[in-house]
Design a protein around this motif. Sequence first.
Motif, PDB file in Angstrom:
ATOM      1  N   THR A   7       0.833  -1.196   0.000  1.00 55.45           N
ATOM      2  CA  THR A   7       0.000   0.000   0.000  1.00 55.45           C
ATOM      3  C   THR A   7       0.872   1.252   0.000  1.00 55.45           C
ATOM      4  O   THR A   7       0.603   2.209  -0.729  1.00 55.45           O
ATOM      5  CB  THR A   7      -0.945   0.013   1.217  1.00 55.45           C
ATOM      6  N   ARG A   8       1.913   1.251   0.801  1.00 54.51           N
ATOM      7  CA  ARG A   8       2.836   2.388   0.830  1.00 54.51           C
ATOM      8  C   ARG A   8       3.520   2.565  -0.539  1.00 54.51           C
ATOM      9  O   ARG A   8       3.675   3.680  -1.032  1.00 54.51           O
ATOM     10  CB  ARG A   8       3.891   2.201   1.909  1.00 54.51           C
ATOM     11  N   LEU A   9       3.958   1.459  -1.116  1.00 55.00           N
ATOM     12  CA  LEU A   9       4.598   1.506  -2.426  1.00 55.00           C
ATOM     13  C   LEU A   9       3.618   2.039  -3.471  1.00 55.00           C
ATOM     14  O   LEU A   9       3.986   2.880  -4.303  1.00 55.00           O
ATOM     15  CB  LEU A   9       5.108   0.117  -2.810  1.00 55.00           C
ATOM     16  N   ALA A  10       2.401   1.606  -3.456  1.00 55.29           N
ATOM     17  CA  ALA A  10       1.376   2.082  -4.391  1.00 55.29           C
ATOM     18  C   ALA A  10       1.108   3.567  -4.162  1.00 55.29           C
ATOM     19  O   ALA A  10       0.955   4.348  -5.122  1.00 55.29           O
ATOM     20  CB  ALA A  10       0.090   1.282  -4.230  1.00 55.29           C
ATOM     21  N   ALA A  11       1.068   4.009  -2.907  1.00 53.67           N
ATOM     22  CA  ALA A  11       0.843   5.426  -2.592  1.00 53.67           C
ATOM     23  C   ALA A  11       1.999   6.272  -3.110  1.00 53.67           C
ATOM     24  O   ALA A  11       1.794   7.380  -3.645  1.00 53.67           O
ATOM     25  CB  ALA A  11       0.656   5.603  -1.085  1.00 53.67           C
ATOM     26  N   MET A  12       3.222   5.764  -2.967  1.00 52.63           N
ATOM     27  CA  MET A  12       4.386   6.495  -3.478  1.00 52.63           C
ATOM     28  C   MET A  12       4.328   6.597  -5.010  1.00 52.63           C
ATOM     29  O   MET A  12       4.642   7.637  -5.581  1.00 52.63           O
ATOM     30  CB  MET A  12       5.686   5.811  -3.029  1.00 52.63           C
ATOM     31  N   ARG A  13       3.931   5.518  -5.642  1.00 56.56           N
ATOM     32  CA  ARG A  13       3.813   5.530  -7.114  1.00 56.56           C
ATOM     33  C   ARG A  13       2.717   6.502  -7.552  1.00 56.56           C
ATOM     34  O   ARG A  13       2.873   7.221  -8.541  1.00 56.56           O
ATOM     35  CB  ARG A  13       3.534   4.134  -7.636  1.00 56.56           C
ATOM     36  N   ILE A  14       1.625   6.514  -6.840  1.00 51.08           N
ATOM     37  CA  ILE A  14       0.532   7.444  -7.161  1.00 51.08           C
ATOM     38  C   ILE A  14       0.997   8.881  -6.977  1.00 51.08           C
ATOM     39  O   ILE A  14       0.734   9.750  -7.819  1.00 51.08           O
ATOM     40  CB  ILE A  14      -0.721   7.133  -6.306  1.00 51.08           C
ATOM     41  N   ALA A  17       3.249   9.769  -9.841  1.00 50.18           N
ATOM     42  CA  ALA A  17       2.442   9.963 -11.057  1.00 50.18           C
ATOM     43  C   ALA A  17       1.740  11.314 -11.015  1.00 50.18           C
ATOM     44  O   ALA A  17       1.671  12.025 -12.040  1.00 50.18           O
ATOM     45  CB  ALA A  17       1.436   8.826 -11.203  1.00 50.18           C
ATOM     46  N   MET A  18       1.204  11.691  -9.849  1.00 42.71           N
ATOM     47  CA  MET A  18       0.528  12.981  -9.724  1.00 42.71           C
ATOM     48  C   MET A  18       1.516  14.123  -9.939  1.00 42.71           C
ATOM     49  O   MET A  18       1.183  15.127 -10.579  1.00 42.71           O
ATOM     50  CB  MET A  18      -0.148  13.096  -8.342  1.00 42.71           C
ATOM     51  N   THR A  19       2.755  13.991  -9.448  1.00 45.14           N
ATOM     52  CA  THR A  19       3.784  15.010  -9.651  1.00 45.14           C
ATOM     53  C   THR A  19       4.115  15.126 -11.137  1.00 45.14           C
ATOM     54  O   THR A  19       4.221  16.234 -11.685  1.00 45.14           O
ATOM     55  CB  THR A  19       5.045  14.665  -8.836  1.00 45.14           C
ATOM     56  N   ILE A  21       2.215  14.287 -13.686  1.00 47.09           N
ATOM     57  CA  ILE A  21       1.048  14.845 -14.369  1.00 47.09           C
ATOM     58  C   ILE A  21       1.016  16.363 -14.199  1.00 47.09           C
ATOM     59  O   ILE A  21       0.763  17.105 -15.140  1.00 47.09           O
ATOM     60  CB  ILE A  21      -0.259  14.192 -13.871  1.00 47.09           C
ATOM     61  N   SER A  22       1.310  16.820 -12.996  1.00 50.17           N
ATOM     62  CA  SER A  22       1.337  18.265 -12.735  1.00 50.17           C
ATOM     63  C   SER A  22       2.423  18.938 -13.569  1.00 50.17           C
ATOM     64  O   SER A  22       2.201  20.011 -14.163  1.00 50.17           O
ATOM     65  CB  SER A  22       1.577  18.500 -11.239  1.00 50.17           C
ATOM     66  N   GLN A  23       3.603  18.313 -13.645  1.00 47.37           N
ATOM     67  CA  GLN A  23       4.680  18.867 -14.454  1.00 47.37           C
ATOM     68  C   GLN A  23       4.290  18.892 -15.943  1.00 47.37           C
ATOM     69  O   GLN A  23       4.578  19.854 -16.654  1.00 47.37           O
ATOM     70  CB  GLN A  23       5.971  18.055 -14.254  1.00 47.37           C
ATOM     71  N   LEU A  24       3.654  17.838 -16.391  1.00 49.73           N
ATOM     72  CA  LEU A  24       3.222  17.784 -17.794  1.00 49.73           C
ATOM     73  C   LEU A  24       2.175  18.858 -18.098  1.00 49.73           C
ATOM     74  O   LEU A  24       2.199  19.470 -19.172  1.00 49.73           O
ATOM     75  CB  LEU A  24       2.679  16.394 -18.141  1.00 49.73           C
ATOM     76  N   ARG A  25       1.277  19.086 -17.159  1.00 51.44           N
ATOM     77  CA  ARG A  25       0.271  20.140 -17.363  1.00 51.44           C
ATOM     78  C   ARG A  25       0.936  21.515 -17.452  1.00 51.44           C
ATOM     79  O   ARG A  25       0.574  22.338 -18.292  1.00 51.44           O
ATOM     80  CB  ARG A  25      -0.766  20.120 -16.246  1.00 51.44           C
ATOM     81  N   ASP A  26       1.915  21.769 -16.574  1.00 50.23           N
ATOM     82  CA  ASP A  26       2.649  23.046 -16.619  1.00 50.23           C
ATOM     83  C   ASP A  26       3.378  23.196 -17.955  1.00 50.23           C
ATOM     84  O   ASP A  26       3.369  24.272 -18.570  1.00 50.23           O
ATOM     85  CB  ASP A  26       3.640  23.149 -15.455  1.00 50.23           C
TER      86      ASP A  26
END
Length: 112
Positions: A7-14, A17-19, A21-26
């Motif tokens: 669960t921790r590993l999945a949370a880190m991956r999420i 991914a969110m970081t 995605i944010s960079q790609l949007r910028d």
Amino acid sequence: MTQVEETRLAAMRIQKAMTLISQLRDSYRELDARYRLVETHNQELQELLDKVSADQAVVEEAIASALESLETIGGEFESFGTLDLDELESAEAFTIDGSGDELETFEEEQNQ
């Protein structure tokens, strides 16, 4: 691996991914702004090119008209006679001297 670790590993991956995605949007916003700037610049250049092309057409027409006028004038000059060496000397002496003697001689020569 335990379920907590997974669960921790999945949370880190999420989170990663969110970081990303944010960079790609910028990056997308920046690229979109640059694209719009380039599009505006291209439109301005196209308008300038159209104006220059129109001006060039006007200049070409003016040159063609001037050449036609020169050809017409050139044809009129061909009808003028040319002076021989004696006539040129008389004309030159008249303009240098200013006396009328050469003019009378010149007129007499022309009448012959």
